[in-house]
Design an enzyme around this catalytic site. Structure first.
Site, PDB file in Angstrom:
ATOM      1  N   CYS A  94      -2.550 -10.920  -5.219  1.00  0.00           N
ATOM      2  CA  CYS A  94      -3.498 -10.932  -4.247  1.00  0.00           C
ATOM      3  C   CYS A  94      -4.727 -11.797  -4.142  1.00  0.00           C
ATOM      4  O   CYS A  94      -5.601 -11.637  -3.110  1.00  0.00           O
ATOM      5  CB  CYS A  94      -4.088  -9.502  -4.320  1.00  0.00           C
ATOM      6  SG  CYS A  94      -2.977  -8.154  -4.520  1.00  0.00           S
TER       7      CYS A  94
ATOM      8  N   THR B 119      -0.099   3.717  -2.461  1.00  0.00           N
ATOM      9  CA  THR B 119      -0.825   2.569  -2.484  1.00  0.00           C
ATOM     10  C   THR B 119      -0.132   1.461  -1.448  1.00  0.00           C
ATOM     11  O   THR B 119      -0.539   0.195  -1.805  1.00  0.00           O
ATOM     12  CB  THR B 119      -1.302   1.975  -3.863  1.00  0.00           C
ATOM     13  OG1 THR B 119      -0.128   1.593  -4.554  1.00  0.00           O
ATOM     14  CG2 THR B 119      -2.106   3.212  -4.581  1.00  0.00           C
TER      15      THR B 119
ATOM     16  N   LYS C  54     -13.996   2.279  -9.478  1.00  0.00           N
ATOM     17  CA  LYS C  54     -14.121   2.045 -10.727  1.00  0.00           C
ATOM     18  C   LYS C  54     -14.683   0.830 -10.879  1.00  0.00           C
ATOM     19  O   LYS C  54     -15.223   0.395 -12.103  1.00  0.00           O
ATOM     20  CB  LYS C  54     -12.463   2.151 -11.218  1.00  0.00           C
ATOM     21  CG  LYS C  54     -11.766   3.377 -11.266  1.00  0.00           C
ATOM     22  CD  LYS C  54     -10.602   3.096 -11.564  1.00  0.00           C
ATOM     23  CE  LYS C  54      -9.678   4.272 -11.451  1.00  0.00           C
ATOM     24  NZ  LYS C  54      -9.715   5.426 -12.374  1.00  0.00           N
TER      25      LYS C  54
ATOM     26  N   GLU D 263       1.867 -13.018  -0.658  1.00  0.00           N
ATOM     27  CA  GLU D 263       2.703 -12.549  -1.824  1.00  0.00           C
ATOM     28  C   GLU D 263       3.979 -12.108  -1.548  1.00  0.00           C
ATOM     29  O   GLU D 263       4.520 -11.490  -2.116  1.00  0.00           O
ATOM     30  CB  GLU D 263       1.827 -11.827  -2.930  1.00  0.00           C
ATOM     31  CG  GLU D 263       1.396 -10.565  -2.732  1.00  0.00           C
ATOM     32  CD  GLU D 263       0.382  -9.784  -3.646  1.00  0.00           C
ATOM     33  OE1 GLU D 263       1.412  -9.457  -4.648  1.00  0.00           O
ATOM     34  OE2 GLU D 263      -0.537  -9.536  -3.470  1.00  0.00           O
TER      35      GLU D 263
ATOM     36  N   HIS E  98     -11.816  -6.346  -4.185  1.00  0.00           N
ATOM     37  CA  HIS E  98     -10.419  -6.316  -3.965  1.00  0.00           C
ATOM     38  C   HIS E  98     -10.044  -4.505  -4.012  1.00  0.00           C
ATOM     39  O   HIS E  98     -10.486  -3.928  -5.018  1.00  0.00           O
ATOM     40  CB  HIS E  98      -9.449  -6.902  -5.038  1.00  0.00           C
ATOM     41  CG  HIS E  98      -8.076  -6.734  -4.706  1.00  0.00           C
ATOM     42  ND1 HIS E  98      -7.471  -6.977  -3.578  1.00  0.00           N
ATOM     43  CD2 HIS E  98      -7.121  -6.123  -5.686  1.00  0.00           C
ATOM     44  CE1 HIS E  98      -6.253  -6.695  -3.589  1.00  0.00           C
ATOM     45  NE2 HIS E  98      -6.152  -6.005  -5.138  1.00  0.00           N
TER      46      HIS E  98
HETATM   47  N1  CAA Z   1      -7.446  16.047  -6.336  1.00  0.00           N
HETATM   48  C1  CAA Z   1      -8.294  14.879  -6.648  1.00  0.00           C
HETATM   49  N2  CAA Z   1      -7.916  13.887  -7.346  1.00  0.00           N
HETATM   50  C2  CAA Z   1      -6.843  14.141  -8.291  1.00  0.00           C
HETATM   51  C3  CAA Z   1      -6.091  14.909  -7.914  1.00  0.00           C
HETATM   52  C4  CAA Z   1      -6.262  16.133  -7.115  1.00  0.00           C
HETATM   53  N3  CAA Z   1      -5.512  17.051  -6.883  1.00  0.00           N
HETATM   54  N4  CAA Z   1      -4.776  14.556  -8.731  1.00  0.00           N
HETATM   55  C5  CAA Z   1      -5.086  13.602  -9.780  1.00  0.00           C
HETATM   56  N5  CAA Z   1      -6.203  13.081  -8.911  1.00  0.00           N
HETATM   57  C6  CAA Z   1      -6.958  11.964  -9.568  1.00  0.00           C
HETATM   58  C7  CAA Z   1      -6.637  11.612 -10.972  1.00  0.00           C
HETATM   59  O1  CAA Z   1      -7.752  12.328 -11.639  1.00  0.00           O
HETATM   60  C8  CAA Z   1      -6.975  10.120 -10.854  1.00  0.00           C
HETATM   61  O2  CAA Z   1      -8.234   9.509 -10.694  1.00  0.00           O
HETATM   62  P1  CAA Z   1      -9.041   8.610 -11.880  1.00  0.00           P
HETATM   63  O3  CAA Z   1      -8.420   7.357 -11.664  1.00  0.00           O
HETATM   64  O4  CAA Z   1     -10.245   8.686 -11.467  1.00  0.00           O
HETATM   65  O5  CAA Z   1      -8.726   9.271 -13.162  1.00  0.00           O
HETATM   66  C9  CAA Z   1      -6.176   9.475  -9.496  1.00  0.00           C
HETATM   67  O6  CAA Z   1      -6.026  10.771  -8.652  1.00  0.00           O
HETATM   68  C10 CAA Z   1      -4.933   8.986  -9.664  1.00  0.00           C
HETATM   69  O7  CAA Z   1      -4.241   9.944 -10.447  1.00  0.00           O
HETATM   70  P2  CAA Z   1      -3.105   9.137 -11.640  1.00  0.00           P
HETATM   71  O8  CAA Z   1      -3.819   8.102 -12.303  1.00  0.00           O
HETATM   72  O9  CAA Z   1      -2.624  10.444 -12.389  1.00  0.00           O
HETATM   73  O10 CAA Z   1      -2.199   8.658 -10.477  1.00  0.00           O
HETATM   74  P3  CAA Z   1      -0.857   7.883 -10.834  1.00  0.00           P
HETATM   75  O11 CAA Z   1      -0.665   7.867 -12.569  1.00  0.00           O
HETATM   76  O12 CAA Z   1       0.251   8.525 -10.229  1.00  0.00           O
HETATM   77  O13 CAA Z   1      -0.920   6.433 -10.164  1.00  0.00           O
HETATM   78  C11 CAA Z   1      -1.879   4.462  -9.931  1.00  0.00           C
HETATM   79  C12 CAA Z   1      -2.149   5.640 -10.007  1.00  0.00           C
HETATM   80  C13 CAA Z   1      -1.199   3.749 -11.185  1.00  0.00           C
HETATM   81  C14 CAA Z   1      -2.775   3.456  -9.484  1.00  0.00           C
HETATM   82  C15 CAA Z   1      -0.507   4.007  -8.900  1.00  0.00           C
HETATM   83  O14 CAA Z   1      -0.865   4.291  -7.654  1.00  0.00           O
HETATM   84  C16 CAA Z   1       0.138   2.514  -8.897  1.00  0.00           C
HETATM   85  O15 CAA Z   1       0.703   2.212  -9.936  1.00  0.00           O
HETATM   86  N6  CAA Z   1      -0.431   1.711  -7.928  1.00  0.00           N
HETATM   87  C17 CAA Z   1      -0.148   0.428  -7.791  1.00  0.00           C
HETATM   88  C18 CAA Z   1      -0.742  -0.563  -8.750  1.00  0.00           C
HETATM   89  C19 CAA Z   1      -2.259  -0.673  -8.323  1.00  0.00           C
HETATM   90  O16 CAA Z   1      -2.790  -0.605  -7.101  1.00  0.00           O
HETATM   91  N7  CAA Z   1      -2.892  -1.221  -9.214  1.00  0.00           N
HETATM   92  C20 CAA Z   1      -4.567  -1.309  -9.148  1.00  0.00           C
HETATM   93  C21 CAA Z   1      -4.838  -2.608  -9.972  1.00  0.00           C
HETATM   94  S1  CAA Z   1      -3.849  -4.217  -9.811  1.00  0.00           S
HETATM   95  C22 CAA Z   1      -4.439  -4.549  -8.272  1.00  0.00           C
HETATM   96  O17 CAA Z   1      -5.331  -4.411  -7.852  1.00  0.00           O
HETATM   97  C23 CAA Z   1      -3.445  -5.876  -7.545  1.00  0.00           C
HETATM   98  C24 CAA Z   1      -2.929  -5.149  -6.456  1.00  0.00           C
HETATM   99  O18 CAA Z   1      -3.498  -5.196  -5.323  1.00  0.00           O
HETATM  100  C25 CAA Z   1      -1.553  -4.089  -6.522  1.00  0.00           C
END
Ligand code: CAA
Length: 399
Positions: free
Chosen positions: A114, A157, A249, A82, A240
């Site tokens: 992906c 990520t 999850k 991609e 994945h």
């Molecule tokens: N210690 C331990 N854990 C902590 C923490 C700390 N100090 N602070 C936060 N956390 C935990 C949170 O509780 C959360 O855990 P849960 O998901 O179990 O609740 C985790 O850390 C992440 O915290 P947030 O949800 O607040 O993080 P965020 O909003 O900043 O971003 C995300 C998370 C949305 C995944 C972001 O990284 C993102 O946009 N990533 C790219 C998109 C992605 O990978 N999507 C996955 C599905 S799509 C796919 O799979 C296709 C692909 O390859 C992209």
């Protein structure tokens, strides 16, 4: 019935990485959020010469060198990506040249975020099952450089790397259950990359939900396809892995679909999923190769222990489409995995400082237009040297 599946695997990764704890400090975030919260320790960072063609070619070179396979037997070469380097010429065409594959070969690139690598793999399996292969083998290469905006939620990520798969009859690693897959698709805007941008755009939390919805759909379709023929339990599960926590999850989600609670899911997680996340935690998201990096990680860690056992695979491509399928670890896969030295490309990597990483990212903007550099990248290594007359130039062609 033919036995068809993954005969060999090889990886290629960039020479450097960023420690996620360093990135967390630089972004004023608790390291626990990236390392424990997302489940990532390091992310590979690709420099300009380590583009998806170079990574893919280096993974494929290693595949042939380590497995003893013969390039003259390849009749199908598919690249899933991609992060393509051209709107028309596929990475597969570059690989065809760099590896000196036969001219009597079907060559193309597959795209669906992906999922592109899985599209290539399942196409290769069907090509062999239909009889079109006539004894030949398929090369499927998944190669990507994952980029999100600096400072965005997606930044921790990222990752980069390639996974090359040899697909054949009588496979030495994993025999797949041919024709028994569960598909799912829905038109959504969870993650995409506009034509003008090298960085992906993502609706992060929505993308997690889309992944889980697709998992439900694909899993239920797979259960339906299995009928009573494949009632044998699953020993290991590879998902994945955009980041390790997503696999956790996903596992809870599948366990819930099987009527099991969170405590039961978490109890089986370490045994069924744990070892598949070791290499992804050191490399980050490699997009199309992510599921197969998880499989390589599983085989590297415990192939001999799980010979003859059933493994489930879940592939997700944003946008979105997904497939759930399964296979069986081949007898002898333990010794063969050791011979493939799957994790060797991760040895001796360089740890970039955050200013070094940010400088690499700034250079990305002009990487596809830069004039040819003369640099020594090591004998036999494929590297992107630059552009001459709008043509991309690579070093490392097979003599
Ligand atoms: N210690 C331990 N854990 C902590 C923490 C700390 N100090 N602070 C936060 N956390 C935990 C949170 O509780 C959360 O855990 P849960 O998901 O179990 O609740 C985790 O850390 C992440 O915290 P947030 O949800 O607040 O993080 P965020 O909003 O900043 O971003 C995300 C998370 C949305 C995944 C972001 O990284 C993102 O946009 N990533 C790219 C998109 C992605 O990978 N999507 C996955 C599905 S799509 C796919 O799979 C296709 C692909 O390859 C992209």
């Amino acid at each position: 019935m033919k036995r068809i599946g993954i005969d060999a695997i090889a990886l290629a990764v960039p020479e450097g990485y960023v420690e996620l704890a360093d990135l967390a400090h630089a972004r004023s975030v608790s390291p626990g959020k990236f390392v424990d919260g997302l489940g990532v320790e390091r992310m590979a960072v690709a420099r300009a010469h380590e583009d998806p063609v170079a990574l893919g070619a280096n993974a494929a070179r290693r595949l042939f060198a380590m497995s003893g396979a013969d390039t003259s037997r390849i009749g199908l070469c598919v690249v899933g990506t991609e992060t393509a380097v051209d709107h028309s010429k596929p990475i597969a065409a570059y690989l065809h040249g760099l590896l000196a594959l036969p001219t009597a070969c079907r060559v193309f690139e597959a795209k669906h975020a992906c999922f592109g690598g899985t599209a290539g793999l399942l196409n290769a399996v069907d090509w062999i099952a239909s009889g079109s292969a006539r004894g030949r083998q398929a090369l499927v290469v998944c190669t990507d450089v994952a980029r999100y905006a600096i400072g965005s939620a997606g930044e921790p990520t990222q990752g980069a790397g390639a996974v090359a798969l040899l697909v054949s009859e009588n496979p030495r690693l994993v025999e797949l259950e041919v024709g028994v897959t569960g598909s799912y698709a829905r038109d959504v805007h969870d993650f995409w990359r506009p034509l003008h941008s090298k960085e992906a755009v993502v609706d992060g939390h929505y993308s997690v939900q889309c992944y889980l919805d697709a998992l439900t759909g694909a899993y239920e379709a797979w259960r339906h396809a299995c009928g009573t023929d494949y009632s044998e339990p699953i020993a290991r599960r590879c998902y994945h892995v955009p980041y390790g926590k997503m696999a956790k999850k996903a596992h809870r989600h599948v366990m819930a679909l099987e009527g099991k609670g969170e405590a039961e899911a978490d109890a089986s997680y370490v045994e069924e999923v744990g070892t598949s996340l070791r290499l992804p935690a050191q490399i980050g998201n490699v997009y199309t190769g992510s599921l197969y990096l998880a499989l390589a990680s599983l085989l590297e860690a415990e192939a001999s222990r799980i010979e003859g056992k059933r493994v489930a695979l879940f592939s997700y491509g944003s946008g979105c489409t997904a497939e759930f399928f399964a296979g069986r670890v081949a007898s002898g896969a333990g010794a063969f995995s050791r011979a493939l030295r799957l994790a060797e490309p991760l040895e001796g990597r360089r740890r970039y400082t955050i200013p070094e990483y940010e400088a690499i990212r700034r250079a990305d903007a002009d990487a596809d237009r830069r004039p040819i550099e003369s640099a020594n990248f090591g004998a036999g290594t494929v590297a992107f040297l630059g552009v001459e007359g709008e043509r991309r130039v690579y070093t490392g062609y097979t003599e």
